[in-house]
Motif scaffolding. Structure first.
Motif, PDB file in Angstrom:
ATOM      1  N   ALA A  89      40.451  31.576  50.149  1.00  0.00           N
ATOM      2  CA  ALA A  89      40.692  30.802  48.929  1.00  0.00           C
ATOM      3  C   ALA A  89      39.378  30.579  48.194  1.00  0.00           C
ATOM      4  CB  ALA A  89      41.350  29.479  49.274  1.00  0.00           C
ATOM      5  N   THR A  93      38.525  32.164  44.386  1.00  0.00           N
ATOM      6  CA  THR A  93      38.446  31.267  43.235  1.00  0.00           C
ATOM      7  C   THR A  93      37.132  31.480  42.493  1.00  0.00           C
ATOM      8  OG1 THR A  93      37.786  29.583  44.813  1.00  0.00           O
ATOM      9  CG2 THR A  93      40.014  29.424  43.925  1.00  0.00           C
ATOM     10  N   LYS A  95      34.710  33.764  40.166  1.00  0.00           N
ATOM     11  CA  LYS A  95      35.147  34.633  39.071  1.00  0.00           C
ATOM     12  C   LYS A  95      34.774  36.073  39.387  1.00  0.00           C
ATOM     13  CE  LYS A  95      35.882  31.143  35.808  1.00  0.00           C
ATOM     14  NZ  LYS A  95      35.894  30.149  36.908  1.00  0.00           N
ATOM     15  N   THR A  99      40.634  39.403  41.538  1.00  0.00           N
ATOM     16  CA  THR A  99      41.097  38.300  42.390  1.00  0.00           C
ATOM     17  C   THR A  99      42.619  38.219  42.430  1.00  0.00           C
ATOM     18  OG1 THR A  99      40.671  36.869  40.532  1.00  0.00           O
ATOM     19  CG2 THR A  99      39.111  36.745  42.356  1.00  0.00           C
ATOM     20  N   ARG A 103      44.927  38.252  45.742  1.00  0.00           N
ATOM     21  CA  ARG A 103      45.829  37.142  46.047  1.00  0.00           C
ATOM     22  C   ARG A 103      47.222  37.670  46.362  1.00  0.00           C
ATOM     23  NH1 ARG A 103      44.527  32.749  41.320  1.00  0.00           N
ATOM     24  NH2 ARG A 103      42.298  32.560  41.764  1.00  0.00           N
ATOM     25  N   ILE A 164      44.089  27.654  47.221  1.00  0.00           N
ATOM     26  CA  ILE A 164      43.603  28.061  45.890  1.00  0.00           C
ATOM     27  C   ILE A 164      44.019  27.019  44.850  1.00  0.00           C
ATOM     28  CG2 ILE A 164      43.957  29.724  44.013  1.00  0.00           C
ATOM     29  CD1 ILE A 164      43.919  31.944  46.078  1.00  0.00           C
ATOM     30  N   GLN A 168      41.365  24.883  42.674  1.00  0.00           N
ATOM     31  CA  GLN A 168      41.351  24.959  41.215  1.00  0.00           C
ATOM     32  C   GLN A 168      41.507  23.591  40.569  1.00  0.00           C
ATOM     33  OE1 GLN A 168      44.351  27.904  40.644  1.00  0.00           O
ATOM     34  NE2 GLN A 168      42.856  29.506  40.192  1.00  0.00           N
TER      35      GLN A 168
END
Lengths: 281, 472
Positions: A89, A93, A95, A99, A103, A164, A168
């Motif tokens: 995770a 996350t 950049k 991604t 995921r 995740i 976030q």
């Protein structure tokens, strides 16, 4: 508005309440009752008191063996699944390119049913063990680690998604403030991210804990408890007791009640402990 | 907004209610109630309009029962509802179905052990015509003077061999001198079998096989050929020694303990299987029955222990090389004295019982249906034809010609009517539980992997019997 709600409360809750009573409450209570009886169908049960509970714990000790096996399994998988899922995770996350693709890939094993997964992994593991002239049911150790690998593979993606979402939601101003104060990335992780994703950790721990204890399909398909009953976990042990010996349905039922109390107890304890660590931003 | 919320709640409520209703009617089993009759044919049965409910044991013939239901309703006006339990779930399905108010009126038990579990539900069938027509009365499940289970088909098992490969072997110029037999049907005891098999292993490259025997399958749930079928033989002899005239299954059921006196005979044949196999011993834990049958079908092996039901399995393997005329049975010889006269193992674990707790009218209608199926000409054709049920029905209403034309089933008929042959009856009906069989399977697996010696296996079998017997 309040009045209207009160007026229709019964109307709106009734279907759900009925469903809950029919599909959960009634079977649950009948199940507890049956654990004190000897029965072959649920309509011809005869009361035997605590006899079933005594039998559940004697019987060559296979229930206790399963309990030990399951506890070891749970301890290892809870740590490994959550550890690896959290790392993934964190990675996904950042950049980075692709991604979303990763995921999806990590989440996919979770979409396959347990029985199918069990058979697939049985083939894979037998293929690997072939080189040393063994099979997955040659020894309970193979079954144990096979299950650990399987469950990790299956669950990591799911837990990763929850983490995740948690990561976030860590407020950007907190992270900015930490950066301004000169915190290193390790310090940010320890003092900002982890406390802020504590609710996710609570959920993930709860899910992995109960899943590890209730694991059935994967166990059935991968080893079926072989060799003997050495790799049978609690749920499979209960199933085999119930259907394996005529007249032992009640004993299986008693084991199931013990199993329920155990899982419920551990899960509640865990929820209470981790809840305490949750903070408000 | 408010409107919208109300609407959503109503939809959710409906969905919830709908899903409960769905739970009630869903069933993994397939139901085969016949459509209503045409109405032109007059009802001939006194029970017209009633519904007989049969809980079927064999998923592979579920569709045949739909046809039977249709014809039976046309002829008699009695509805037949057939529910089929998914493979290996008969006991589970029976448990839940019998608890319902519309319980099965006809169900199956697997022998004395099954009867003991379901005795409150089994009607005495002593006075039925079906029992009178039963050719071998010792096959039925009895208790005291009552008859509670009537077998509806007999099956046989032994060592299935591929005669094409055997002929190739016997035609070899350099075969071992100790082999005196000149064809497979001259193998009449264990010593000959062993000599032939071991010599075949030496010549396996010339014969084009990987091993004489197919894999001794031991993966989870695939060990029944060893823990049930093969174990039948030593215990049959043990119980025959105790009482020579009684059905050994009945003798066995009464034993609280067993001595496993013929353990070494079991070891004889089991070792022969293991040492002349397609697969290395330690890898057998990964093999299934399907694997074994595929090896036989692809001519990687020449022999495999299995039963009369196996032909359909072999012929369906993609790339099957075995011809229908080459597939034969050999008895499972284990080195017991006098075994030259031993035949294959035949018997049944399918016994029909009628539900005593059902309505009396339904009980009678059920008996009438069974009678129709196994004695009337319109019923019988469904029973014996290979493309229908394909049973060898043990009733005198079936003539010699009214047998399935499947090659293995014909072999069973041949052995059953063979002169001077004593066929081994199925005594494993007396095994105390699935747990017992699984425990034996686990010990055998340990033995194949070299983790337990034979004395250990012997002790396990004796102890497992005792402890499982104490539970019932």
């Amino acid at each position: 508005m309040q009045k209207a709600l009160k007026k229709y409360a019964a109307f709106f809750t009734l279907p759900t309440l009925l469903a809950f009573a029919v599909a959960f409450l009634a079977p649950f209570l009948i199940g507890i009752y049956l654990s004190f009886t000897k029965f072959s169908t649920i309509t011809d049960a005869q009361w035997v008191g605590f006899g079933n509970y005594a039998k559940a714990f004697e019987q060559g000790g296979d229930f206790l063996h399963s309990l030990g096996f399951t506890a070891c399994f749970a301890a290892i998988t809870i740590v490994s699944i959550n550890g690896i899922a959290f790392l993934f995770a964190l990675m996904l996350t950042r950049k980075l390119r692709g991604t979303n693709f990763f995921r999806t890939v990590f989440f996919m094993p979770n979409l396959i049913g347990g029985i199918v997964l069990g058979y697939i992994w049985q083939l894979i593991l037998n293929g690997v063990l072939y080189h040393v002239g063994q099979t997955v049911i040659s020894d309970a150790t193979y079954g144990f680690w096979g299950l650990v690998v399987l469950v990790n593979w299956q669950m990591i993606g799911y837990m990763m998604v929850i983490y995740i979402a948690g990561i976030q939601n860590v407020p950007q101003d907190l992270l900015d403030a930490a950066a301004v104060d000169g915190a290193s990335s390790g310090q940010v992780l320890r003092h900002v991210t982890i406390p802020m994703v504590m609710p996710s950790i609570t959920i993930c721990l709860f899910l992995t804990l109960t899943n590890s204890f209730r694991l059935f399909d994967q166990n059935l398909a991968l080893t079926g408890g072989q060799p003997g009953k050495d790799s049978a976990m609690l749920a499979l042990n209960i199933y085999q007791t119930f259907y394996g010996t005529p007249g032992y349905e009640g004993v299986g039922q008693a084991k199931a009640v013990v199993f329920f109390l155990l899982v419920a107890g551990i899960a509640l304890l865990q929820l209470r402990l981790t809840k305490r660590k949750e903070v408000e931003a | 907004m408010k409107q919208w919320k109300k609407g959503l709640a109503a939809v959710l409520a409906m969905l919830t209610a709908g899903s409960i209703a769905a739970c009630g009617s869903s069933n993994t089993a397939s139901s085969g109630t016949a459509p209503a009759g045409t109405g032109s044919a007059p009802a001939k049965s006194a029970y017209a309009g009633e519904t007989v409910y049969y809980l079927n044991f064999k998923p592979e013939v579920a569709d045949v029962y739909k046809e039977i239901a249709q014809e039976y309703e046309m002829e008699t006006g009695v509805k037949l509802k057939v529910v089929t339990a998914a493979s290996n779930t008969y006991e589970q399905t029976l448990k839940s179905e019998l608890a319902k108010s519309q319980a099965p009126t006809i169900f199956q038990i697997n022998g004395p052990v099954g009867y003991n579990n379901w005795k409150d539900y089994c009607l005495d069938l002593k006075d039925t015509d079906l029992y009178k027509h039963l050719t071998d009365k010792t096959l039925a499940v009895t208790s005291g003077s009552g008859v509670y289970g009537i077998p509806n088909c007999v099956e046989g098992y032994g060592i299935i061999y591929n005669d094409a490969i055997m002929k190739k072997y016997f035609a070899l110029a350099d075969k071992d001198k100790s082999v005196t037999a000149t064809s497979a049907d001259q193998i009449r005891n264990f010593a000959t079998l062993k000599a032939v098999v071991e010599d075949m292993t030496k010549h396996r490259d010339e014969l084009g096989i990987k091993g004489v025997f197919s894999s001794t399958s031991f993966s989870n749930g695939e060990d029944w050929r060893w823990q049930t079928h093969l174990l039948n033989i030593p215990l049959y002899y043990e119980w025959k020694d105790i009482n020579a005239t009684q059905n050994p299954a009945v003798t066995g059921y009464a034993q609280k303990e067993i001595a496993f006196r013929y353990a070494d005979n079991y070891k004889n044949i089991f070792d022969l299987y293991l040492n002349n196999s397609v697969t290395r011993k330690t890898l057998l834990g990964g093999k299934s029955v399907d694997d074994s049958m595929a090896e036989f079908a692809m001519e990687k092996s020449a022999m495999v222990q299995n039963g009369s039901w196996a032909w359909s399995q072999i012929s369906k393997v993609g790339g099957n090389k075995v011809r229908k005329s080459d597939i034969k049975f050999l008895p499972i010889y284990t080195g017991v004295s006098g075994e030259e006269k031993q035949g294959i193992c035949y018997g049944t674990e399918n016994f029909l019982s009628v539900n005593k707790k059902a309505d009396e009218k339904l009980q009678k209608a059920s008996v009438e249906f069974l009678n129709w199926l196994y004695t009337s000409s319109s019923g019988k054709k469904y029973v014996y034809r290979s493309d229908k049920l394909g049973f060898i029905a043990p009733f005198d209403t079936f003539s010699e010609k009214e047998r399935p034309d499947d090659p293995l089933t014909q072999e069973v008929s041949k052995w059953m009517s063979g002169k001077d042959v004593t066929n081994v009856t199925w005594s494993f009906q007396a095994f105390p539980s699935q747990n017992f069989k699984n425990a034996v399977g686990a010990s055998l697996l340990k033995y194949t992997q070299g983790k337990e010696d034979w004395n250990g296996v012997k002790a396990d079998v004796v102890n497992d019997w005792k402890s499982e017997k104490e539970k019932s």
